[in-house]
Design a protein around this motif. Structure first.
Motif, PDB file in Angstrom:
ATOM      1  N   LEU A  81       0.832  -1.209   0.000  1.00 52.12           N
ATOM      2  CA  LEU A  81       0.000   0.000   0.000  1.00 52.12           C
ATOM      3  C   LEU A  81       0.867   1.259   0.000  1.00 52.12           C
ATOM      4  CD1 LEU A  81      -2.832  -1.049   2.483  1.00 52.12           C
ATOM      5  CD2 LEU A  81      -2.989  -0.832  -0.008  1.00 52.12           C
ATOM      6  N   GLY A  82       1.993   1.207   0.712  1.00 50.60           N
ATOM      7  CA  GLY A  82       2.930   2.330   0.689  1.00 50.60           C
ATOM      8  C   GLY A  82       3.498   2.542  -0.706  1.00 50.60           C
ATOM      9  N   PHE A  83       3.791   1.434  -1.395  1.00 50.14           N
ATOM     10  CA  PHE A  83       4.258   1.490  -2.783  1.00 50.14           C
ATOM     11  C   PHE A  83       3.196   2.158  -3.653  1.00 50.14           C
ATOM     12  CE2 PHE A  83       5.127  -0.174  -7.000  1.00 50.14           C
ATOM     13  CZ  PHE A  83       6.506  -0.246  -7.060  1.00 50.14           C
ATOM     14  N   LEU A  84       1.929   1.752  -3.467  1.00 50.24           N
ATOM     15  CA  LEU A  84       0.813   2.322  -4.229  1.00 50.24           C
ATOM     16  C   LEU A  84       0.667   3.818  -3.960  1.00 50.24           C
ATOM     17  CD1 LEU A  84      -1.843   2.037  -5.943  1.00 50.24           C
ATOM     18  CD2 LEU A  84      -2.997   1.519  -3.796  1.00 50.24           C
ATOM     19  N   VAL A  85       0.689   4.208  -2.683  1.00 46.92           N
ATOM     20  CA  VAL A  85       0.539   5.625  -2.318  1.00 46.92           C
ATOM     21  C   VAL A  85       1.654   6.458  -2.948  1.00 46.92           C
ATOM     22  CG1 VAL A  85       0.663   7.244  -0.375  1.00 46.92           C
ATOM     23  CG2 VAL A  85      -0.731   5.193  -0.178  1.00 46.92           C
ATOM     24  N   ALA A  86       2.885   5.978  -2.835  1.00 44.65           N
ATOM     25  CA  ALA A  86       4.020   6.721  -3.397  1.00 44.65           C
ATOM     26  C   ALA A  86       3.914   6.825  -4.917  1.00 44.65           C
ATOM     27  CB  ALA A  86       5.329   6.045  -2.997  1.00 44.65           C
ATOM     28  N   MET A  87       3.552   5.727  -5.570  1.00 43.92           N
ATOM     29  CA  MET A  87       3.434   5.729  -7.034  1.00 43.92           C
ATOM     30  C   MET A  87       2.335   6.681  -7.502  1.00 43.92           C
ATOM     31  SD  MET A  87       5.565   3.672  -8.742  1.00 43.92           S
ATOM     32  CE  MET A  87       4.805   2.935 -10.185  1.00 43.92           C
ATOM     33  N   VAL A  88       1.173   6.635  -6.845  1.00 39.84           N
ATOM     34  CA  VAL A  88       0.046   7.487  -7.244  1.00 39.84           C
ATOM     35  C   VAL A  88       0.377   8.954  -6.990  1.00 39.84           C
ATOM     36  CG1 VAL A  88      -2.349   8.086  -6.665  1.00 39.84           C
ATOM     37  CG2 VAL A  88      -1.712   5.694  -7.017  1.00 39.84           C
ATOM     38  N   MET A  89       0.976   9.245  -5.831  1.00 39.35           N
ATOM     39  CA  MET A  89       1.371  10.632  -5.544  1.00 39.35           C
ATOM     40  C   MET A  89       2.359  11.150  -6.576  1.00 39.35           C
ATOM     41  SD  MET A  89       1.894  10.953  -1.427  1.00 39.35           S
ATOM     42  CE  MET A  89       2.882  12.415  -1.619  1.00 39.35           C
ATOM     43  N   PHE A  90       3.356  10.332  -6.881  1.00 35.21           N
ATOM     44  CA  PHE A  90       4.398  10.759  -7.816  1.00 35.21           C
ATOM     45  C   PHE A  90       3.843  10.878  -9.233  1.00 35.21           C
ATOM     46  CE2 PHE A  90       8.600  10.041 -10.024  1.00 35.21           C
ATOM     47  CZ  PHE A  90       9.095  11.291  -9.700  1.00 35.21           C
ATOM     48  N   ALA A  91       2.919  10.000  -9.598  1.00 38.62           N
ATOM     49  CA  ALA A  91       2.288  10.098 -10.925  1.00 38.62           C
ATOM     50  C   ALA A  91       1.513  11.409 -11.039  1.00 38.62           C
ATOM     51  CB  ALA A  91       1.360   8.908 -11.156  1.00 38.62           C
ATOM     52  N   GLY A  92       0.833  11.793  -9.955  1.00 34.43           N
ATOM     53  CA  GLY A  92       0.115  13.071  -9.957  1.00 34.43           C
ATOM     54  C   GLY A  92       1.061  14.250 -10.108  1.00 34.43           C
ATOM     55  N   VAL A  93       2.191  14.183  -9.410  1.00 33.97           N
ATOM     56  CA  VAL A  93       3.195  15.252  -9.509  1.00 33.97           C
ATOM     57  C   VAL A  93       3.747  15.321 -10.927  1.00 33.97           C
ATOM     58  CG1 VAL A  93       5.510  15.956  -8.746  1.00 33.97           C
ATOM     59  CG2 VAL A  93       3.831  15.171  -7.066  1.00 33.97           C
ATOM     60  N   ARG A  94       4.048  14.160 -11.506  1.00 37.15           N
ATOM     61  CA  ARG A  94       4.631  14.151 -12.862  1.00 37.15           C
ATOM     62  C   ARG A  94       3.633  14.623 -13.916  1.00 37.15           C
ATOM     63  NH1 ARG A  94       8.553   9.125 -14.081  1.00 37.15           N
ATOM     64  NH2 ARG A  94       9.054  10.462 -15.848  1.00 37.15           N
ATOM     65  N   GLU A  95       2.347  14.293 -13.729  1.00 43.16           N
ATOM     66  CA  GLU A  95       1.337  14.780 -14.673  1.00 43.16           C
ATOM     67  C   GLU A  95       1.217  16.299 -14.599  1.00 43.16           C
ATOM     68  OE1 GLU A  95      -2.350  12.645 -14.185  1.00 43.16           O
ATOM     69  OE2 GLU A  95      -1.588  10.888 -15.251  1.00 43.16           O
ATOM     70  N   ARG A  96       1.337  16.848 -13.373  1.00 42.50           N
ATOM     71  CA  ARG A  96       1.297  18.308 -13.224  1.00 42.50           C
ATOM     72  C   ARG A  96       2.532  18.953 -13.844  1.00 42.50           C
ATOM     73  NH1 ARG A  96      -1.931  20.522  -9.067  1.00 42.50           N
ATOM     74  NH2 ARG A  96      -1.188  22.500  -9.887  1.00 42.50           N
ATOM     75  N   LEU A  97       3.677  18.278 -13.738  1.00 43.59           N
ATOM     76  CA  LEU A  97       4.920  18.826 -14.291  1.00 43.59           C
ATOM     77  C   LEU A  97       4.859  18.985 -15.804  1.00 43.59           C
ATOM     78  CD1 LEU A  97       7.764  17.058 -12.275  1.00 43.59           C
ATOM     79  CD2 LEU A  97       7.284  19.505 -12.360  1.00 43.59           C
ATOM     80  N   GLU A  98       4.086  18.117 -16.468  1.00 43.56           N
ATOM     81  CA  GLU A  98       4.007  18.178 -17.932  1.00 43.56           C
ATOM     82  C   GLU A  98       3.389  19.483 -18.413  1.00 43.56           C
ATOM     83  OE1 GLU A  98       2.206  14.720 -19.644  1.00 43.56           O
ATOM     84  OE2 GLU A  98       3.686  13.377 -18.771  1.00 43.56           O
ATOM     85  N   SER A  99       2.538  20.082 -17.579  1.00 47.90           N
ATOM     86  CA  SER A  99       1.896  21.346 -17.979  1.00 47.90           C
ATOM     87  C   SER A  99       2.661  22.573 -17.465  1.00 47.90           C
ATOM     88  CB  SER A  99       0.457  21.379 -17.474  1.00 47.90           C
ATOM     89  OG  SER A  99       0.433  21.297 -16.060  1.00 47.90           O
ATOM     90  N   CYS A 100       3.784  22.340 -16.784  1.00 46.50           N
ATOM     91  CA  CYS A 100       4.594  23.449 -16.247  1.00 46.50           C
ATOM     92  C   CYS A 100       5.672  23.865 -17.235  1.00 46.50           C
ATOM     93  CB  CYS A 100       5.249  23.030 -14.931  1.00 46.50           C
ATOM     94  SG  CYS A 100       4.067  22.744 -13.614  1.00 46.50           S
ATOM     95  N   ASP A 101       6.099  25.103 -17.080  1.00 46.75           N
ATOM     96  CA  ASP A 101       7.179  25.623 -17.921  1.00 46.75           C
ATOM     97  C   ASP A 101       8.508  25.356 -17.212  1.00 46.75           C
ATOM     98  OD1 ASP A 101       8.527  26.894 -19.940  1.00 46.75           O
ATOM     99  OD2 ASP A 101       8.230  28.898 -19.100  1.00 46.75           O
ATOM    100  N   VAL A 102       9.066  24.173 -17.473  1.00 47.96           N
ATOM    101  CA  VAL A 102      10.316  23.758 -16.831  1.00 47.96           C
ATOM    102  C   VAL A 102      11.489  24.258 -17.676  1.00 47.96           C
ATOM    103  CG1 VAL A 102      11.666  21.763 -16.063  1.00 47.96           C
ATOM    104  CG2 VAL A 102       9.180  21.707 -15.916  1.00 47.96           C
ATOM    105  N   PRO A 103      12.496  24.876 -17.042  1.00 44.68           N
ATOM    106  CA  PRO A 103      13.673  25.317 -17.813  1.00 44.68           C
ATOM    107  C   PRO A 103      14.298  24.150 -18.577  1.00 44.68           C
ATOM    108  CG  PRO A 103      13.786  26.129 -15.548  1.00 44.68           C
ATOM    109  CD  PRO A 103      12.615  25.191 -15.626  1.00 44.68           C
ATOM    110  N   LYS A 104      14.852  24.447 -19.731  1.00 43.50           N
ATOM    111  CA  LYS A 104      15.350  23.397 -20.624  1.00 43.50           C
ATOM    112  C   LYS A 104      16.390  22.501 -19.955  1.00 43.50           C
ATOM    113  CE  LYS A 104      16.603  22.523 -25.304  1.00 43.50           C
ATOM    114  NZ  LYS A 104      16.267  22.872 -26.645  1.00 43.50           N
TER     115      LYS A 104
END
Length: 199
Positions: free
Chosen positions: A145-168
């Motif tokens: 369950l800890g693996f699941l929580v970490a994966m889901v949290m990180f997937a949410g963070v990474r999906e948000r990062l795709e719409s951010c303006d990250v320096p090259k």
């Protein structure tokens, strides 16, 4: 401490403060590789939980009734890896037949569950901690369950990062590692809570 409270303490500790991905850093390969989308992250996590629970259920009696009584405890790691490999094959065949979309989305990372050190790690830690069968299963469930929580949290963070303006210069792996470290830090706050409740 009553047995129920002990089981709850083991479960919450495995999920929050002793998280396999964010505290013990076991299973980083799928954490970084399959966490780009929420559905693949949760699908991979479910497969890992299933394999972890089955691996614990199978390896516990093998270790306690075959290896240890016959003085073969030194073969634990080899036997555990063989059991995990067989279980992963079972999961792979099942997903290929019944959930082909998830099977193809997981790709190369599905067979990598065999070498996922989180799966092997939880089985070995159960032995090292001297847990009985019930404690081992609860610890394994918490780890999964800890693996699941970490994966889901990180997937949410990474999906948000795709719409951010990250320096090259930070795009790709650098920003992923920064996001992973921030996600890991977020779990540090749970240490005091769990210790306060169950300590």
């Amino acid at each position: 401490m009553t047995m129920t409270k002990e089981l709850l303490a083991i479960l919450m500790t495995a999920i929050l403060t002793e998280n396999f991905l964010l505290s013990k850093f076991l299973g980083i390969c799928p954490f970084l590789g399959v966490s780009k989308k929420l559905n693949t992250a949760s699908g991979m996590s479910m497969a890992v939980i299933f394999v972890m629970l089955l691996a614990t259920a199978v390896t516990y009696p093998i270790n306690n009734f075959i290896l240890v009584p016959n003085g073969l405890a030194y073969l634990q790691t080899i036997v555990f890896i063989l059991v995990i490999a067989a279980l992963v094959q079972l999961v792979e065949i099942t997903l290929k037949k019944y959930i082909p979309s998830l099977y193809s989305a997981l790709g190369i990372y599905l067979p990598l569950i065999t070498t996922n050190c989180a799966v092997l790690g939880v089985v070995i830690l159960n032995v090292d901690n001297g847990y009985n069968f019930a404690y081992s299963m609860v610890n394994t469930l918490g780890a999964g369950l800890g693996f699941l929580v970490a994966m889901v949290m990180f997937a949410g963070v990474r999906e948000r990062l795709e719409s951010c303006d990250v320096p090259k210069f930070m795009q790709g792996l650098p920003i992923t590692l920064v996001a992973a470290s921030l996600t890991s830090i977020s779990f540090l706050g749970f240490a005091g809570i769990v210790d306060g409740i169950f300590g």
